[in-house]
Design an enzyme around this catalytic site. Structure first.
Site, PDB file in Angstrom:
ATOM      1  N   LYS A 119       0.832  -1.205   0.000  1.00  0.00           N
ATOM      2  CA  LYS A 119       0.000   0.000   0.000  1.00  0.00           C
ATOM      3  C   LYS A 119       0.867   1.256   0.000  1.00  0.00           C
ATOM      4  CE  LYS A 119      -4.209  -1.774   2.197  1.00  0.00           C
ATOM      5  NZ  LYS A 119      -5.031  -1.758   3.434  1.00  0.00           N
ATOM      6  N   LYS A 200      -7.928 -13.635  -9.130  1.00  0.00           N
ATOM      7  CA  LYS A 200      -9.090 -13.755  -8.255  1.00  0.00           C
ATOM      8  C   LYS A 200     -10.175 -12.754  -8.635  1.00  0.00           C
ATOM      9  CE  LYS A 200      -8.940 -13.556  -3.699  1.00  0.00           C
ATOM     10  NZ  LYS A 200      -8.456 -13.487  -2.308  1.00  0.00           N
ATOM     11  N   LYS A 203     -13.093  -6.704  -6.546  1.00  0.00           N
ATOM     12  CA  LYS A 203     -13.897  -5.519  -6.853  1.00  0.00           C
ATOM     13  C   LYS A 203     -13.080  -4.484  -7.625  1.00  0.00           C
ATOM     14  CE  LYS A 203     -13.403  -4.208  -2.020  1.00  0.00           C
ATOM     15  NZ  LYS A 203     -13.477  -5.487  -1.311  1.00  0.00           N
TER      16      LYS A 203
END
Ligand code: TRP
Length: 338
Positions: A119, A200, A203
């Site tokens: 991140k 995978k 979203k």
């Protein structure tokens, strides 16, 4: 720990970030299992809105997504009569415990967290909340003395840290916390993108057709399944290497119907992809349509959701105070006179 007077069930706890829409992968891999565990465990389930602000958020969206997240989980079967459903920021103690834990948590261990590094790489300037994130997560878990924590692959390292901090606290002061175990969902529930079946379902997939959202309408689900990537071989069998698209549809169908892969291969022997996809779409719609309908009802009724959150926070707060005062006593903070 729970009151010794109460019949104590093991505690299961998990948190979810309020990030918009859940998808079929979240449902089959996670939420469905939790709903099934509500009778056997004391369940704490909360929306981690404090974790959410470690990355920039638009306040109005964060607020809206908090309700939407709750409503989606409830639509999947999380039941406020059985579980404590609440929002992280409504309960005092998470941050207080996180502070105490941070004082026994080596900085290096936080800096080595894979998710932090990933991140941080994407940020122009890295805030310290992002580094501190796993300590808050440890506090979330230890505050309720959870035995079992369902988490995805990406959170396993954070759970390891939680275990380390629990052990360190217990050793430094005296036995206080359970050392929680991760709960790994049933195998075969790994749902891949419909458009890129080597990654995978997510979203953040740039291709909307790759992901079936929990609250997609039947038409949209059908369209997404019918346009799922397959291959040119034409046979319905599992072969993750050469036929990842078909394999993914088979495993989705298997997860929903609980039919074995062999039975599914038999069922569709000699049939074409069109027929197969139609059957898979019908199976998904049969489980998700009621979920979407419940969601539509719930999300219209914010008053009810607020009541659910109020009751959930009240119950959680009782446990939180208990743990926190025990911790404060052990570290040597004097009790506040009443
Ligand atoms: N970090 C978790 C995630 O992003 C969310 C989370 C916060 C959590 N606190 C938790 C999960 C405690 C389990 C237990 O998915």
């Amino acid at each position: 720990m729970a009151d010794s007077a109460a019949i104590s069930k093991p505690v299961i706890l998990t948190g979810a970030q309020p990030t918009g829409r859940l998808h079929l992968g979240n449902y089959l891999g996670a939420v469905r299992n939790w709903s099934a565990m509500q009778n056997d465990y004391e369940c704490y389930f909360f929306v981690t809105n404090q974790h959410a602000i470690t990355l920039p958020k638009v306040p109005a969206e964060l607020r809206k997504n908090t309700y939407s997240c709750l409503a989606q989980y409830m639509a999947c079967g999380l039941d406020p009569e059985k579980s404590h459903l609440f929002v992280q920021s409504h309960v005092y103690g998470h941050n207080e415990l996180a502070w105490v834990l941070s004082c026994i948590c080596p900085l290096g261990q936080l800096e080595r967290m894979t998710q932090f590094k990933d991140k941080a790489k994407k940020q122009i300037s890295v805030n310290s909340g992002l580094l501190f994130y796993p300590v808050l997560m440890a506090a979330d878990i230890l505050l309720y003395n959870a035995h079992v924590v369902p988490v995805g692959e990406d959170q396993k390292q954070h759970l390891e840290l939680t275990r380390d901090l629990a052990e360190k606290f217990n050793a430094t002061y005296s036995p206080t916390f359970n050392v929680p175990e991760p709960y790994i969902g049933k195998a075969g529930a790994r749902v891949m993108s419909l458009q890129n079946p080597n990654s995978k379902m997510s979203k953040s997939d740039p291709n909307q057709l790759g992901t079936v959202d929990l609250i997609d309408t039947a038409d949209v689900i059908r369209k997404k399944i019918m346009s799922a990537v397959t291959d040119s071989e034409g046979s319905i069998r599992v072969d993750a290497e050469n036929k990842p698209g078909v394999t993914n549809l088979i495993s989705i169908y298997s997860a929903i119907t609980e039919k074995s892969v062999a039975a599914i291969e038999d069922e569709f022997a000699g049939k074409g992809y069109g027929d197969f996809k139609k059957t898979v779409a019908d199976a998904i719609i049969a489980v998700l349509d009621p979920v979407r309908q419940r969601y539509d009802e719930l999300i219209k009724n914010q008053g009810y959701l607020d009541e659910v959150l109020k009751a959930g926070a009240e119950a959680a707060q009782k446990t939180a105070w208990k743990t926190l005062s025990k911790v404060y006593r052990k570290v040597g903070f004097p009790e506040r006179a009443r």
